[in-house]
Design a protein around this motif. Sequence first.
Motif, PDB file in Angstrom:
ATOM      1  N   HIS A   1       0.846  -1.186   0.000  1.00 15.00           N
ATOM      2  CA  HIS A   1       0.000   0.000   0.000  1.00 15.00           C
ATOM      3  C   HIS A   1       0.885   1.240   0.000  1.00 15.00           C
ATOM      4  CE1 HIS A   1      -2.790  -3.015   1.004  1.00 15.00           C
ATOM      5  NE2 HIS A   1      -3.657  -2.293   1.661  1.00 15.00           N
ATOM      6  N   SER A   2       0.431   2.240  -0.646  1.00 16.81           N
ATOM      7  CA  SER A   2       1.126   3.511  -0.643  1.00 16.81           C
ATOM      8  C   SER A   2       0.172   4.540  -0.054  1.00 16.81           C
ATOM      9  CB  SER A   2       1.504   3.893  -2.064  1.00 16.81           C
ATOM     10  OG  SER A   2       2.165   5.120  -2.054  1.00 16.81           O
ATOM     11  N   PHE A   3       0.705   5.476   0.678  1.00 18.24           N
ATOM     12  CA  PHE A   3      -0.132   6.480   1.300  1.00 18.24           C
ATOM     13  C   PHE A   3      -0.157   7.717   0.418  1.00 18.24           C
ATOM     14  CE2 PHE A   3       1.484   3.794   4.691  1.00 18.24           C
ATOM     15  CZ  PHE A   3       0.292   3.423   5.294  1.00 18.24           C
ATOM     16  N   PRO A   4      -1.333   8.096  -0.073  1.00 14.22           N
ATOM     17  CA  PRO A   4      -1.425   9.230  -0.990  1.00 14.22           C
ATOM     18  C   PRO A   4      -1.057  10.557  -0.347  1.00 14.22           C
ATOM     19  CG  PRO A   4      -3.607   8.485  -0.355  1.00 14.22           C
ATOM     20  CD  PRO A   4      -2.620   7.506   0.206  1.00 14.22           C
ATOM     21  N   THR A   5      -1.073  10.609   0.964  1.00 13.07           N
ATOM     22  CA  THR A   5      -0.805  11.862   1.665  1.00 13.07           C
ATOM     23  C   THR A   5       0.626  11.910   2.189  1.00 13.07           C
ATOM     24  OG1 THR A   5      -1.679  10.883   3.669  1.00 13.07           O
ATOM     25  CG2 THR A   5      -3.216  12.170   2.347  1.00 13.07           C
ATOM     26  N   ARG A   6       1.534  11.247   1.524  1.00 15.47           N
ATOM     27  CA  ARG A   6       2.907  11.120   2.023  1.00 15.47           C
ATOM     28  C   ARG A   6       3.538  12.467   2.375  1.00 15.47           C
ATOM     29  NH1 ARG A   6       6.675   6.804   1.574  1.00 15.47           N
ATOM     30  NH2 ARG A   6       8.681   7.563   2.241  1.00 15.47           N
ATOM     31  N   ARG A   7       3.509  13.427   1.487  1.00 14.31           N
ATOM     32  CA  ARG A   7       4.165  14.713   1.738  1.00 14.31           C
ATOM     33  C   ARG A   7       3.503  15.457   2.893  1.00 14.31           C
ATOM     34  NH1 ARG A   7       8.198  17.258   2.880  1.00 14.31           N
ATOM     35  NH2 ARG A   7       8.301  19.420   2.312  1.00 14.31           N
ATOM     36  N   SER A   8       2.177  15.520   2.902  1.00 19.10           N
ATOM     37  CA  SER A   8       1.510  16.243   3.982  1.00 19.10           C
ATOM     38  C   SER A   8       1.694  15.517   5.315  1.00 19.10           C
ATOM     39  CB  SER A   8       0.025  16.449   3.679  1.00 19.10           C
ATOM     40  OG  SER A   8      -0.646  15.212   3.599  1.00 19.10           O
ATOM     41  N   SER A   9       1.686  14.193   5.290  1.00 19.54           N
ATOM     42  CA  SER A   9       1.896  13.433   6.523  1.00 19.54           C
ATOM     43  C   SER A   9       3.301  13.648   7.052  1.00 19.54           C
ATOM     44  CB  SER A   9       1.663  11.940   6.277  1.00 19.54           C
ATOM     45  OG  SER A   9       0.344  11.711   5.890  1.00 19.54           O
ATOM     46  N   ASP A  10       4.257  13.699   6.153  1.00 23.35           N
ATOM     47  CA  ASP A  10       5.649  13.938   6.532  1.00 23.35           C
ATOM     48  C   ASP A  10       5.778  15.312   7.196  1.00 23.35           C
ATOM     49  OD1 ASP A  10       8.343  13.378   6.765  1.00 23.35           O
ATOM     50  OD2 ASP A  10       8.815  13.892   4.690  1.00 23.35           O
ATOM     51  N   LEU A  11       5.123  16.320   6.623  1.00 20.13           N
ATOM     52  CA  LEU A  11       5.154  17.666   7.195  1.00 20.13           C
ATOM     53  C   LEU A  11       4.502  17.691   8.571  1.00 20.13           C
ATOM     54  CD1 LEU A  11       4.216  19.957   4.181  1.00 20.13           C
ATOM     55  CD2 LEU A  11       6.334  20.015   5.489  1.00 20.13           C
ATOM     56  N   LEU A  12       3.334  17.058   8.676  1.00 21.49           N
ATOM     57  CA  LEU A  12       2.617  17.060   9.948  1.00 21.49           C
ATOM     58  C   LEU A  12       3.391  16.292  11.013  1.00 21.49           C
ATOM     59  CD1 LEU A  12      -1.081  16.645   8.786  1.00 21.49           C
ATOM     60  CD2 LEU A  12       0.144  18.738   9.384  1.00 21.49           C
ATOM     61  N   LEU A  13       4.137  15.289  10.599  1.00 25.32           N
ATOM     62  CA  LEU A  13       4.959  14.528  11.533  1.00 25.32           C
ATOM     63  C   LEU A  13       5.987  15.442  12.204  1.00 25.32           C
ATOM     64  CD1 LEU A  13       5.560  11.719  12.689  1.00 25.32           C
ATOM     65  CD2 LEU A  13       7.038  11.299  10.723  1.00 25.32           C
ATOM     66  N   HIS A  31       8.917   4.942   7.935  1.00 22.15           N
ATOM     67  CA  HIS A  31       8.330   4.971   6.593  1.00 22.15           C
ATOM     68  C   HIS A  31       8.600   6.287   5.858  1.00 22.15           C
ATOM     69  CE1 HIS A  31       5.772   3.588   3.403  1.00 22.15           C
ATOM     70  NE2 HIS A  31       4.991   4.638   3.514  1.00 22.15           N
ATOM     71  N   PHE A  32       8.336   7.421   6.516  1.00 19.74           N
ATOM     72  CA  PHE A  32       8.418   8.710   5.831  1.00 19.74           C
ATOM     73  C   PHE A  32       9.816   9.322   5.825  1.00 19.74           C
ATOM     74  CE2 PHE A  32       3.807   8.773   6.987  1.00 19.74           C
ATOM     75  CZ  PHE A  32       3.357   8.637   5.688  1.00 19.74           C
ATOM     76  N   GLU A  33      10.558   9.193   6.919  1.00 15.28           N
ATOM     77  CA  GLU A  33      11.864   9.841   6.981  1.00 15.28           C
ATOM     78  C   GLU A  33      12.996   8.909   6.565  1.00 15.28           C
ATOM     79  OE1 GLU A  33      12.325  11.696  10.805  1.00 15.28           O
ATOM     80  OE2 GLU A  33      10.570  12.976  10.496  1.00 15.28           O
ATOM     81  N   GLU A  34      12.879   7.636   6.929  1.00 15.41           N
ATOM     82  CA  GLU A  34      13.934   6.681   6.599  1.00 15.41           C
ATOM     83  C   GLU A  34      13.612   5.898   5.326  1.00 15.41           C
ATOM     84  OE1 GLU A  34      14.388   4.447  10.229  1.00 15.41           O
ATOM     85  OE2 GLU A  34      14.906   6.251  11.360  1.00 15.41           O
ATOM     86  N   ASP A  35      12.428   6.154   4.785  1.00 10.93           N
ATOM     87  CA  ASP A  35      11.979   5.572   3.513  1.00 10.93           C
ATOM     88  C   ASP A  35      11.987   4.034   3.512  1.00 10.93           C
ATOM     89  OD1 ASP A  35      10.825   6.164   1.063  1.00 10.93           O
ATOM     90  OD2 ASP A  35      12.723   5.942  -0.004  1.00 10.93           O
ATOM     91  N   LEU A  36      11.653   3.438   4.655  1.00 13.09           N
ATOM     92  CA  LEU A  36      11.541   1.975   4.711  1.00 13.09           C
ATOM     93  C   LEU A  36      10.181   1.547   4.189  1.00 13.09           C
ATOM     94  CD1 LEU A  36      13.053   1.133   8.237  1.00 13.09           C
ATOM     95  CD2 LEU A  36      14.207   1.100   6.027  1.00 13.09           C
ATOM     96  N   SER A  37      10.140   0.408   3.553  1.00  8.42           N
ATOM     97  CA  SER A  37       8.869  -0.136   3.082  1.00  8.42           C
ATOM     98  C   SER A  37       8.100  -0.712   4.266  1.00  8.42           C
ATOM     99  CB  SER A  37       9.110  -1.231   2.041  1.00  8.42           C
ATOM    100  OG  SER A  37       9.665  -2.371   2.683  1.00  8.42           O
ATOM    101  N   LEU A  38       6.817  -0.946   4.056  1.00  5.75           N
ATOM    102  CA  LEU A  38       5.996  -1.562   5.103  1.00  5.75           C
ATOM    103  C   LEU A  38       6.546  -2.934   5.456  1.00  5.75           C
ATOM    104  CD1 LEU A  38       2.389  -0.623   3.906  1.00  5.75           C
ATOM    105  CD2 LEU A  38       3.901   0.635   5.439  1.00  5.75           C
ATOM    106  N   THR A  39       6.999  -3.670   4.449  1.00  5.59           N
ATOM    107  CA  THR A  39       7.561  -5.008   4.669  1.00  5.59           C
ATOM    108  C   THR A  39       8.815  -4.931   5.526  1.00  5.59           C
ATOM    109  OG1 THR A  39       6.644  -5.733   2.551  1.00  5.59           O
ATOM    110  CG2 THR A  39       8.416  -7.075   3.497  1.00  5.59           C
ATOM    111  N   GLU A  40       9.688  -3.955   5.244  1.00  4.53           N
ATOM    112  CA  GLU A  40      10.917  -3.796   6.034  1.00  4.53           C
ATOM    113  C   GLU A  40      10.596  -3.457   7.494  1.00  4.53           C
ATOM    114  OE1 GLU A  40      14.186  -2.102   2.872  1.00  4.53           O
ATOM    115  OE2 GLU A  40      12.498  -0.795   3.381  1.00  4.53           O
TER     116      GLU A  40
END
Length: 103
Positions: A1-13, A31-40
């Motif tokens: 799955h990919s999160f469509p709100t990646r950029r806004s979620s990263d900012l809000l984080l 997921h957002f800062e270290e760019d790991l996949s969900l599986t990782e």
Amino acid sequence: HSFPTRRSSDLLLDYYRNLLSDKQREYLINHFEEDLSLTEIAKNNGISRQAVYDNIRRGINQLKEYEEKLGFHAKEKKLYTELMNLKEDFTMERLDNIIEKLF
């Protein structure tokens, strides 16, 4: 799955990370800062990929709720826009107005 709100979620984080549970914060940062996949992330934590997805989704929803209630990102974005406009057309009166709105 990919999160469509990646950029806004990263900012809000950046604004609200400390309000999340330890696990949600860890998974969102992974997921957002270290760019790991969900599986990782799942493998690193000994849980299912679905559990990671659910935690991240809940975390994103919480971040959005915090922004709706507190609005720190929206306020900063508005201030940035006002300052950029001031930079283009500076007057002391406009600067005073911006400062006045802040306090």
